[in-house]
Motif scaffolding. Structure first.
Motif, PDB file in Angstrom:
ATOM      1  N   GLU A  48      57.789  58.086  42.417  1.00 40.19           N
ATOM      2  CA  GLU A  48      59.068  58.674  42.029  1.00 40.19           C
ATOM      3  C   GLU A  48      60.191  57.723  42.420  1.00 40.19           C
ATOM      4  O   GLU A  48      60.235  57.242  43.563  1.00 40.19           O
ATOM      5  CB  GLU A  48      59.252  60.020  42.728  1.00 40.19           C
ATOM      6  CG  GLU A  48      60.500  60.758  42.336  1.00 40.19           C
ATOM      7  CD  GLU A  48      60.548  62.141  42.960  1.00 40.19           C
ATOM      8  OE1 GLU A  48      60.834  63.091  42.231  1.00 40.19           O
ATOM      9  OE2 GLU A  48      60.288  62.272  44.176  1.00 40.19           O
ATOM     10  N   ASN A  49      61.072  57.441  41.481  1.00 36.57           N
ATOM     11  CA  ASN A  49      62.213  56.550  41.724  1.00 36.57           C
ATOM     12  C   ASN A  49      61.775  55.202  42.299  1.00 36.57           C
ATOM     13  O   ASN A  49      62.361  54.707  43.261  1.00 36.57           O
ATOM     14  CB  ASN A  49      63.232  57.220  42.644  1.00 36.57           C
ATOM     15  CG  ASN A  49      63.832  58.449  42.024  1.00 36.57           C
ATOM     16  OD1 ASN A  49      64.054  58.502  40.817  1.00 36.57           O
ATOM     17  ND2 ASN A  49      64.083  59.465  42.831  1.00 36.57           N
ATOM     18  N   ASP A  50      60.717  54.642  41.733  1.00 38.24           N
ATOM     19  CA  ASP A  50      60.196  53.335  42.145  1.00 38.24           C
ATOM     20  C   ASP A  50      59.736  53.294  43.602  1.00 38.24           C
ATOM     21  O   ASP A  50      59.735  52.250  44.246  1.00 38.24           O
ATOM     22  CB  ASP A  50      61.223  52.229  41.897  1.00 38.24           C
ATOM     23  CG  ASP A  50      61.445  52.003  40.414  1.00 38.24           C
ATOM     24  OD1 ASP A  50      60.528  52.303  39.622  1.00 38.24           O
ATOM     25  OD2 ASP A  50      62.528  51.516  40.051  1.00 38.24           O
ATOM     26  N   LYS A  51      59.327  54.440  44.121  1.00 36.07           N
ATOM     27  CA  LYS A  51      58.754  54.516  45.461  1.00 36.07           C
ATOM     28  C   LYS A  51      57.460  55.320  45.373  1.00 36.07           C
ATOM     29  O   LYS A  51      57.350  56.258  44.594  1.00 36.07           O
ATOM     30  CB  LYS A  51      59.730  55.167  46.434  1.00 36.07           C
ATOM     31  CG  LYS A  51      61.035  54.382  46.569  1.00 36.07           C
ATOM     32  CD  LYS A  51      61.752  54.710  47.826  1.00 36.07           C
ATOM     33  CE  LYS A  51      63.057  53.973  47.968  1.00 36.07           C
ATOM     34  NZ  LYS A  51      63.013  52.564  47.867  1.00 36.07           N
ATOM     35  N   LEU A  52      56.487  54.941  46.203  1.00 37.98           N
ATOM     36  CA  LEU A  52      55.192  55.607  46.202  1.00 37.98           C
ATOM     37  C   LEU A  52      55.014  56.349  47.523  1.00 37.98           C
ATOM     38  O   LEU A  52      55.131  55.763  48.601  1.00 37.98           O
ATOM     39  CB  LEU A  52      54.072  54.580  46.010  1.00 37.98           C
ATOM     40  CG  LEU A  52      52.671  55.133  45.817  1.00 37.98           C
ATOM     41  CD1 LEU A  52      52.583  55.990  44.552  1.00 37.98           C
ATOM     42  CD2 LEU A  52      51.663  53.996  45.740  1.00 37.98           C
ATOM     43  N   LYS A  69      54.823  62.873  52.599  1.00 38.73           N
ATOM     44  CA  LYS A  69      55.506  62.272  53.739  1.00 38.73           C
ATOM     45  C   LYS A  69      56.838  61.704  53.259  1.00 38.73           C
ATOM     46  O   LYS A  69      56.926  61.183  52.142  1.00 38.73           O
ATOM     47  CB  LYS A  69      54.638  61.187  54.364  1.00 38.73           C
ATOM     48  CG  LYS A  69      53.378  61.764  54.984  1.00 38.73           C
ATOM     49  CD  LYS A  69      52.525  60.705  55.621  1.00 38.73           C
ATOM     50  CE  LYS A  69      51.291  61.373  56.218  1.00 38.73           C
ATOM     51  NZ  LYS A  69      50.368  60.428  56.789  1.00 38.73           N
ATOM     52  N   PRO A  70      57.872  61.779  54.085  1.00 41.79           N
ATOM     53  CA  PRO A  70      59.203  61.335  53.635  1.00 41.79           C
ATOM     54  C   PRO A  70      59.354  59.818  53.514  1.00 41.79           C
ATOM     55  O   PRO A  70      60.195  59.340  52.762  1.00 41.79           O
ATOM     56  CB  PRO A  70      60.147  61.889  54.706  1.00 41.79           C
ATOM     57  CG  PRO A  70      59.300  62.077  55.913  1.00 41.79           C
ATOM     58  CD  PRO A  70      57.909  62.373  55.410  1.00 41.79           C
ATOM     59  N   THR A  71      58.516  59.075  54.207  1.00 44.03           N
ATOM     60  CA  THR A  71      58.607  57.616  54.168  1.00 44.03           C
ATOM     61  C   THR A  71      57.646  57.070  53.120  1.00 44.03           C
ATOM     62  O   THR A  71      56.448  57.347  53.168  1.00 44.03           O
ATOM     63  CB  THR A  71      58.257  57.018  55.548  1.00 44.03           C
ATOM     64  OG1 THR A  71      59.110  57.607  56.526  1.00 44.03           O
ATOM     65  CG2 THR A  71      58.428  55.519  55.552  1.00 44.03           C
ATOM     66  N   PRO A  72      58.161  56.295  52.165  1.00 46.69           N
ATOM     67  CA  PRO A  72      57.271  55.746  51.126  1.00 46.69           C
ATOM     68  C   PRO A  72      56.330  54.687  51.680  1.00 46.69           C
ATOM     69  O   PRO A  72      56.586  54.089  52.727  1.00 46.69           O
ATOM     70  CB  PRO A  72      58.238  55.150  50.107  1.00 46.69           C
ATOM     71  CG  PRO A  72      59.503  54.917  50.839  1.00 46.69           C
ATOM     72  CD  PRO A  72      59.555  55.894  51.974  1.00 46.69           C
TER      73      PRO A  72
END
Length: 154
Positions: A48-52, A69-72
């Motif tokens: 999502e939004n270029d983060k995994l 988890k909040p950290t990609p």
């Protein structure tokens, strides 16, 4: 008179058009799960939004929805996840909400694929047993499962 009417009509059209305040944010979700295992029985990822992101669950039984988890994860995985999203099989898109094979019927687990946005979710549940995979999606699923094996599990 016709020019004035045309001008007023044009002004009316443009004044009533509103640009969307928030664009749809699509997320590509993929992974695998098993209902009957010990330890971490679910490895679900969300692009999502270029983060995994990786899920923060140990099983589907823990929550009604998948949470993350909040950290990609590291950016090194994003390009491959985007490639899988961009090359998603058309045959699956034509048949959303499908179940292929019998996911986890013999404790073999299943593969989960989804596209989420604020308007809803399209999803697929696929048997982890490769012999049940239709030939048209077999190369994609092989690539997907190989990628999942490379991703951090927690």
């Amino acid at each position: 008179m016709k020019k004035l009417m045309l001008l007023l009509l044009t002004i009316l059209v443009f004044s009533t058009c509103k640009e969307s305040e928030e664009p749809l944010q699509d997320a590509f979700v993929f992974g695998r799960w098993s209902a009957f295992c010990t330890g971490n029985c679910i490895q679900i990822y969300k692009l999502e939004n270029d983060k995994l992101y990786v899920d923060n669950l140990n099983s589907f039984r823990e929550a009604a929805t998948i949470t993350y988890k909040p950290t990609p994860l590291s950016n090194q995985y994003v390009a491959k996840a985007k490639s899988l999203r961009d090359n998603f099989p058309q045959s699956l898109l034509e048949n959303p909400f499908s179940v292929i094979g019998c996911p986890d019927c013999a404790d073999q687990g299943g593969i989960y694929l989804a596209f989420d946005n604020r308007e809803g979710t399209l999803y697929w549940q696929i048997d982890a047993d490769e012999t049940t995979w239709p030939e048209v999606i077999r190369p994609y699923l092989e690539e997907l499962t190989e990628f999942i094996d490379q991703l951090p599990q927690d």
